[in-house]
Design a protein around this motif. Structure first.
Motif, mmCIF file in Angstrom:
data_model
loop_
_atom_site.group_PDB
_atom_site.id
_atom_site.type_symbol
_atom_site.label_atom_id
_atom_site.label_comp_id
_atom_site.label_asym_id
_atom_site.label_seq_id
_atom_site.Cartn_x
_atom_site.Cartn_y
_atom_site.Cartn_z
ATOM 1 N N VAL A 167 -11.436 13.062 15.486
ATOM 2 C CA VAL A 167 -11.098 11.812 14.821
ATOM 3 C C VAL A 167 -10.459 10.854 15.821
ATOM 4 N N ALA A 168 -9.566 11.362 16.647
ATOM 5 C CA ALA A 168 -8.915 10.524 17.653
ATOM 6 C C ALA A 168 -9.944 9.933 18.622
ATOM 7 N N ASP A 169 -10.927 10.731 19.035
ATOM 8 C CA ASP A 169 -11.992 10.235 19.922
ATOM 9 C C ASP A 169 -12.762 9.097 19.261
ATOM 10 N N ILE A 170 -13.092 9.280 17.991
ATOM 11 C CA ILE A 170 -13.875 8.273 17.263
ATOM 12 C C ILE A 170 -13.076 6.987 17.113
ATOM 13 N N LEU A 171 -11.802 7.099 16.725
ATOM 14 C CA LEU A 171 -10.981 5.898 16.549
ATOM 15 C C LEU A 171 -10.758 5.167 17.870
#
Length: 159
Positions: A19-23
């Motif tokens: 999720v952090a990568d996507i955001l």
């Protein structure tokens, strides 16, 4: 107090993206001047909403989105089309909605007073909270080790 359990912050099965990568990737996507929009998931170089272009749905190679709303950027960063929610972007959309404290990211993004800089900053801050919730700091604020379950507070909540 609204919380997202850290289990939703890990990678989806078959995906290498967190999720952090996507955001973070979504923030990178809309950070350049003119790369953010409102009232559309994405727009082409002529400013047309992708949902108004039937050629987009036929995957014609000449269509290229040049700007995105927060949702379109998250979906694109997750490897999806900017107008279709996929498996990988669901967790990122949920985390971002909790972070901005708005059930509808559309309403938050499309607020007439919202700025591109605010959206980019919110995406980066949500990514950092997601990263911290999964990895957790090695030491608590008072020097003690953290052992409690990791959760992601909304933007206004404190841990």
């Amino acid at each position: 107090m609204s919380l997202v359990h850290s289990a939703s912050l890990h990678t989806q099965p078959g995906s290498a993206k967190t999720v952090a990568d996507i955001l973070t990737a979504a923030a990178d996507l809309i950070e350049p001047e003119g790369a953010w929009t409102q009232r559309a998931y994405a727009r082409d170089r002529d400013g047309e909403d992708i949902e108004d272009r039937s050629s987009y749905y036929e995957d014609e190679p000449e269509f290229e989105a040049v700007c995105y709303c927060a949702i379109g950027a998250i979906m694109t960063a997750a490897g999806e089309r900017p107008d279709r929610v996929g498996q990988d972007d669901m967790g990122a959309l949920e985390v971002f909605a909790c972070f901005v404290g708005e059930e509808s990211i559309h309403i938050w993004n499309d607020n007439p007073e919202r700025t591109q800089a605010e959206v980019v900053a919110a995406l980066r801050a949500a990514a950092e909270k997601a990263r911290t919730a999964v990895e957790g700091p090695s030491v608590g604020t008072q020097g003690e080790a953290r052992s409690e379950p990791k959760t992601l507070p909304t933007n206004g909540d404190s841990q």
